[in-house]
Design an enzyme around this catalytic site. Structure first.
Site, PDB file in Angstrom:
ATOM      1  N   ASP A  98      40.697  30.291  19.544  1.00 51.85           N
ATOM      2  CA  ASP A  98      39.883  30.162  19.051  1.00 51.85           C
ATOM      3  C   ASP A  98      39.688  29.007  17.971  1.00 51.85           C
ATOM      4  OD1 ASP A  98      37.055  31.094  18.449  1.00 51.85           O
ATOM      5  OD2 ASP A  98      36.962  32.412  17.829  1.00 51.85           O
ATOM      6  N   ARG A 103      34.587  24.587  15.359  1.00 53.53           N
ATOM      7  CA  ARG A 103      35.001  24.878  14.142  1.00 53.53           C
ATOM      8  C   ARG A 103      36.088  23.610  13.669  1.00 53.53           C
ATOM      9  NH1 ARG A 103      36.173  30.212  12.841  1.00 53.53           N
ATOM     10  NH2 ARG A 103      36.188  30.721  15.022  1.00 53.53           N
ATOM     11  N   SER A 121      35.839  32.764  28.893  1.00 53.34           N
ATOM     12  CA  SER A 121      35.044  33.859  29.109  1.00 53.34           C
ATOM     13  C   SER A 121      33.701  33.973  29.923  1.00 53.34           C
ATOM     14  CB  SER A 121      34.495  34.643  27.811  1.00 53.34           C
ATOM     15  OG  SER A 121      33.295  33.962  26.748  1.00 53.34           O
ATOM     16  N   GLU A 177      31.776  35.273  29.111  1.00 51.98           N
ATOM     17  CA  GLU A 177      30.365  34.946  28.498  1.00 51.98           C
ATOM     18  C   GLU A 177      30.308  33.316  27.764  1.00 51.98           C
ATOM     19  OE1 GLU A 177      32.248  36.950  27.425  1.00 51.98           O
ATOM     20  OE2 GLU A 177      30.858  39.079  27.973  1.00 51.98           O
ATOM     21  N   ASN A 178      31.405  32.581  27.726  1.00 45.44           N
ATOM     22  CA  ASN A 178      31.305  30.871  27.654  1.00 45.44           C
ATOM     23  C   ASN A 178      30.791  30.907  28.821  1.00 45.44           C
ATOM     24  OD1 ASN A 178      35.132  31.246  25.898  1.00 45.44           O
ATOM     25  ND2 ASN A 178      32.945  31.253  25.554  1.00 45.44           N
ATOM     26  N   ILE A 204      38.777  41.619  19.573  1.00 39.65           N
ATOM     27  CA  ILE A 204      39.324  41.694  21.357  1.00 39.65           C
ATOM     28  C   ILE A 204      38.611  39.693  21.634  1.00 39.65           C
ATOM     29  CG2 ILE A 204      39.987  43.098  22.730  1.00 39.65           C
ATOM     30  CD1 ILE A 204      41.804  42.842  19.992  1.00 39.65           C
TER      31      ILE A 204
END
Ligand code: FPP
Length: 241
Positions: free
Chosen positions: A18, A22, A63, A65-66, A186
């Site tokens: 991750d 950023r 993921s 979700e990604n 997680i």
């Protein structure tokens, strides 16, 4: 002063990579540049894990979700993956690394699916390390798919039998889970498999994660006493092993 001998190496390390976005934003760059730099970190960490004698490395690359990210970012991620496989496959094979993919690869663009199938086939003789890439992966989704794969599952159900239905079948549960980027969660990764995994969180953003940091995480693991729910006294008597 004599230092304590290190504990055993983790057989299986899983990583939530991750912080690419950023990393880029902090430098006034496009998020995609962060992913590009993330791939560079990935290459280094794969090599370092193999050199350290790790048998299984599992990376959370995308993921479920990604998949809802803006099309431009998603397409850039697919391009980076294509590029990674095309450029690194020969090196992976040379180093005895077998590729494995978990998740719903059928949601990927067709050409990428073909590229992956070909890479899985070409690398299947690798015996030094299994590199598992989680793509279109979600832990809950994996569990639901496992349940739907096992009709009649209720008869003589056991954890071992259920584990065989998961995408990670054949791979031991992770001993160590690393999450970069400073979050303590997680994020739907390997939910079933991490029941007794040691967790290592670092603020370092994925593009800055290095082989040095990997060694640090491994050392952290080697200082842990893994008890799997038993007492320290039972562990020293070898109960459960
Ligand atoms: C998280 O950063 C990372 C991702 C969504 C996946 C990107 C992963 C790579 C580029 C490396 C994978 C490559 C291979 C070949 C396994 P983020 O965008 O969520 O960062 P943020 O939290 O800072 O926004």
């Amino acid at each position: 002063m004599k230092s304590e001998p290190p504990g055993p190496l983790p057989r299986h390390i899983a990583i939530i990579m991750d912080g690419n976005g950023r990393w880029a934003v902090a430098r006034g760059r496009d998020r995609i540049q962060g992913h590009r730099q993330g791939i560079e970190a990935t290459k280094k960490v794969v090599k370092a894990a193999r050199r350290a004698g790790i048998s299984c490395l599992t990376l959370f690359a995308l993921s479920t979700e990604n998949l809802k990210r803006p099309a431009r970012e998603l397409n850039a991620l697919f391009d980076l993956l294509r590029d990674y496989i095309k450029k690194e496959l020969a090196e992976l094979i040379k180093n005895g690394i077998r590729l494995k993919v978990i998740g719903r690869a059928e949601l990927l663009p067709k050409d990428l699916q073909k590229l992956i199938q070909d890479a899985l086939k070409k690398s299947r003789a690798g015996e030094k390390m299994v590199l598992t890439i989680a793509l279109c992966y979600g832990g809950r989704d994996e569990i639901l798919r496992a349940v739907s794969r096992g009709p009649g599952l209720r008869k003589n159900l056991s954890e071992k039998k259920f584990g065989i239905l998961l995408d990670t079948s054949g791979i031991p549960d992770p001993d160590l889970l690393i999450r970069t980027g400073g979050e303590f969660r997680i994020s739907n990764f390997l939910l079933w498999q991490i029941a007794y995994t040691e967790l290592y969180f670092t603020k370092t953003l994925w593009p800055d994660f290095s082989s040095r940091e990997l060694r640090k995480a491994i050392r952290f693991y080697q200082t842990r006493e893994r008890r799997f729910g038993l007492t320290p006294e039972q562990i020293s008597r070898g109960v459960g092993s």
